[in-house]
Design a protein around this motif. Sequence first.
Motif, short mmCIF file in Angstrom:
data_model
loop_
_atom_site.label_atom_id
_atom_site.label_comp_id
_atom_site.label_asym_id
_atom_site.label_seq_id
_atom_site.Cartn_x
_atom_site.Cartn_y
_atom_site.Cartn_z
N ALA A 1 -2.32 -8.43 -12.54
CA ALA A 1 -0.62 -8.06 -12.73
C ALA A 1 -1.18 -7.03 -11.51
CB ALA A 1 0.05 -7.81 -14.02
N VAL A 2 0.12 -6.67 -10.25
CA VAL A 2 0.34 -5.50 -9.66
C VAL A 2 1.84 -5.45 -9.43
CG1 VAL A 2 -1.96 -6.79 -8.19
CG2 VAL A 2 0.48 -7.18 -7.45
N THR A 3 2.02 -4.18 -9.51
CA THR A 3 3.76 -4.17 -9.55
C THR A 3 4.51 -3.55 -8.46
OG1 THR A 3 3.07 -1.66 -10.01
CG2 THR A 3 3.16 -2.53 -11.53
N ASP A 4 5.70 -4.01 -8.83
CA ASP A 4 6.32 -4.02 -7.40
C ASP A 4 5.93 -1.70 -6.33
OD1 ASP A 4 8.95 -4.70 -5.24
OD2 ASP A 4 8.97 -2.80 -5.91
N GLY A 5 6.15 -1.62 -7.39
CA GLY A 5 5.77 0.29 -7.10
C GLY A 5 4.27 0.47 -6.10
N LEU A 6 3.19 -0.47 -7.30
CA LEU A 6 1.62 -0.35 -6.14
C LEU A 6 2.19 -1.19 -4.75
CD1 LEU A 6 -1.18 -0.54 -7.87
CD2 LEU A 6 -0.79 -2.33 -6.50
N LEU A 7 2.70 -1.90 -4.77
CA LEU A 7 2.24 -2.44 -3.86
C LEU A 7 3.79 -1.95 -2.87
CD1 LEU A 7 3.06 -6.66 -4.76
CD2 LEU A 7 0.60 -5.37 -3.69
N ARG A 8 4.80 -1.54 -2.57
CA ARG A 8 5.10 -0.62 -2.23
C ARG A 8 5.19 1.34 -1.39
NH1 ARG A 8 9.60 -2.33 -0.73
NH2 ARG A 8 10.40 -4.90 -2.11
N SER A 9 3.88 1.12 -2.41
CA SER A 9 3.13 3.15 -2.20
C SER A 9 2.11 2.92 -1.47
CB SER A 9 3.59 3.64 -3.64
OG SER A 9 4.38 3.58 -4.47
N LEU A 10 1.25 1.20 -1.86
CA LEU A 10 -0.06 1.27 -0.77
C LEU A 10 -0.49 1.20 -0.10
CD1 LEU A 10 -2.66 1.36 -4.22
CD2 LEU A 10 -1.17 3.70 -3.50
N ASP A 11 -1.27 0.97 1.14
CA ASP A 11 -1.15 0.79 1.75
C ASP A 11 -2.12 -0.15 2.19
OD1 ASP A 11 -3.74 2.24 2.58
OD2 ASP A 11 -3.18 3.00 3.32
N THR A 12 -2.22 -1.21 2.87
CA THR A 12 -3.00 -2.72 2.92
C THR A 12 -4.85 -1.84 2.24
OG1 THR A 12 -2.09 -3.88 4.14
CG2 THR A 12 -4.09 -4.70 3.91
N ARG A 13 -5.37 -0.76 1.94
CA ARG A 13 -6.52 -0.73 2.28
C ARG A 13 -6.62 -0.11 0.38
NH1 ARG A 13 -9.09 4.14 5.35
NH2 ARG A 13 -11.63 4.42 4.23
N GLU A 14 -5.95 0.53 0.45
CA GLU A 14 -5.61 0.89 -0.60
C GLU A 14 -5.03 0.00 -1.68
OE1 GLU A 14 -3.64 5.17 0.92
OE2 GLU A 14 -2.67 3.68 -0.04
N THR A 15 -4.92 -1.24 -1.65
CA THR A 15 -4.05 -2.34 -2.27
C THR A 15 -5.02 -3.02 -2.76
OG1 THR A 15 -1.80 -2.08 -1.65
CG2 THR A 15 -2.95 -4.16 -2.79
N VAL A 16 -6.36 -3.24 -1.62
CA VAL A 16 -7.51 -3.86 -1.28
C VAL A 16 -8.41 -3.03 -2.36
CG1 VAL A 16 -10.04 -4.67 -0.65
CG2 VAL A 16 -7.27 -4.70 0.73
N GLY A 17 -8.39 -1.76 -2.56
CA GLY A 17 -9.33 -1.12 -3.74
C GLY A 17 -8.96 -1.42 -5.15
N VAL A 18 -7.53 -1.65 -5.14
CA VAL A 18 -7.02 -1.90 -6.52
C VAL A 18 -7.96 -3.10 -7.28
CG1 VAL A 18 -5.32 -1.76 -7.66
CG2 VAL A 18 -5.57 0.33 -6.29
N LEU A 19 -7.85 -4.08 -6.03
CA LEU A 19 -7.71 -5.23 -6.26
C LEU A 19 -8.71 -5.14 -6.82
CD1 LEU A 19 -5.52 -7.41 -4.18
CD2 LEU A 19 -4.98 -7.26 -6.74
N ALA A 20 -9.84 -4.77 -6.04
CA ALA A 20 -11.50 -4.94 -6.54
C ALA A 20 -11.81 -4.21 -7.56
CB ALA A 20 -11.99 -4.08 -5.27
N HIS A 21 -11.38 -3.02 -8.08
CA HIS A 21 -11.41 -2.87 -9.41
C HIS A 21 -11.18 -3.13 -9.81
CE1 HIS A 21 -11.58 0.98 -11.95
NE2 HIS A 21 -10.18 0.03 -12.55
#
Length: 322
Positions: free
Chosen positions: A123-143
């Motif tokens: 699960a990813v929140t709206d706040g996370l998708l709006r706050s992080l750029d693509t590179r950072e979001t990929v890192g979170v998904l990988a985590h």
Amino acid sequence: MAIDSQIWHQHALANRIQSLLLLVAMVSFLSLLGWVLWGVDGIFWLLLLGFVLLLFNPVSSPWLIMRMYRATRLTSVKAPTLDSTLRELAHRAGLHRVPELFYVPSPMVNAFTVGSRNEAVIAVTDGLLRSLDTRETVGVLAHEVSHIRNNDMWVMGMADLFSRLTSLLSLLGQFLLLLNLPLIVMSNVSINWFAILLLIFAPNLSALAQLGLSRTREYEADLSAARLTGDPEGLANALVKIEQRSGSLLERLFLPGRRIPEPSLLRTHPPTKERVRRLMALKPPIAEPLSFIRRERGFLQDDAPVYLVSRRPRWHVTGLWH
């Protein structure tokens, strides 16, 4: 420049040893309580009970949890970039089944995984998708994918089970002690203070071991995520940004760190500074980085948002905060 494999393996080995030692400590607390209450037979029966409960330990349905969060599934049609990213990460991690991806309409900057290795939901929140750029979001998904590959949901479920059993037996032991206290006083029987202290403090010690295990699994997931993406700096930047954006603006200005428990033993997650230090020591990349992680745009510029969330996080009757 490649990730320093020697440093990675050193961290990974240390994390696994710590996880094993913490699990052994929790089992030891349970065994000691069995010995205090019922002697050697108590150790055998309690360990047998724990083994049986592990086999039949119920796992909360991830779909039910997503419904409680009012989450919406993100398909390849709704979020093609997120979906393709998750599929690539799952392939790199060797997962037999790609986790389902859900969108939580909350301004909190957060992501989490529920379910089991064969039936996982991220699960990813709206706040996370709006706050992080693509590179950072990929890192979170990988985590989060790393948590699934490492089977951390089962490991932490096992730790939680032993912790709950320890607390239950401690309460039982203290109740039996109170019932027999008049007889002990009148009979001038010597009191085993070690047993009494164990009954009182075993749940606290078990809980601390559980928190320590949680922190160790987070470190392991960070390291695994770095290998999956070949970009430890992306996850490091995401962790810093998530910590900076937690809480309200006034909290960040006047009460920084208010939500972080002190002492550090009470944290379920490791300090961000230490997580970032370990990640940055790895030096990118070890694998071929995902082709789109260097773009600066966030996912919500590519994938249309399901909702427009502007409210603040709040407590819900389900006990959830989002």
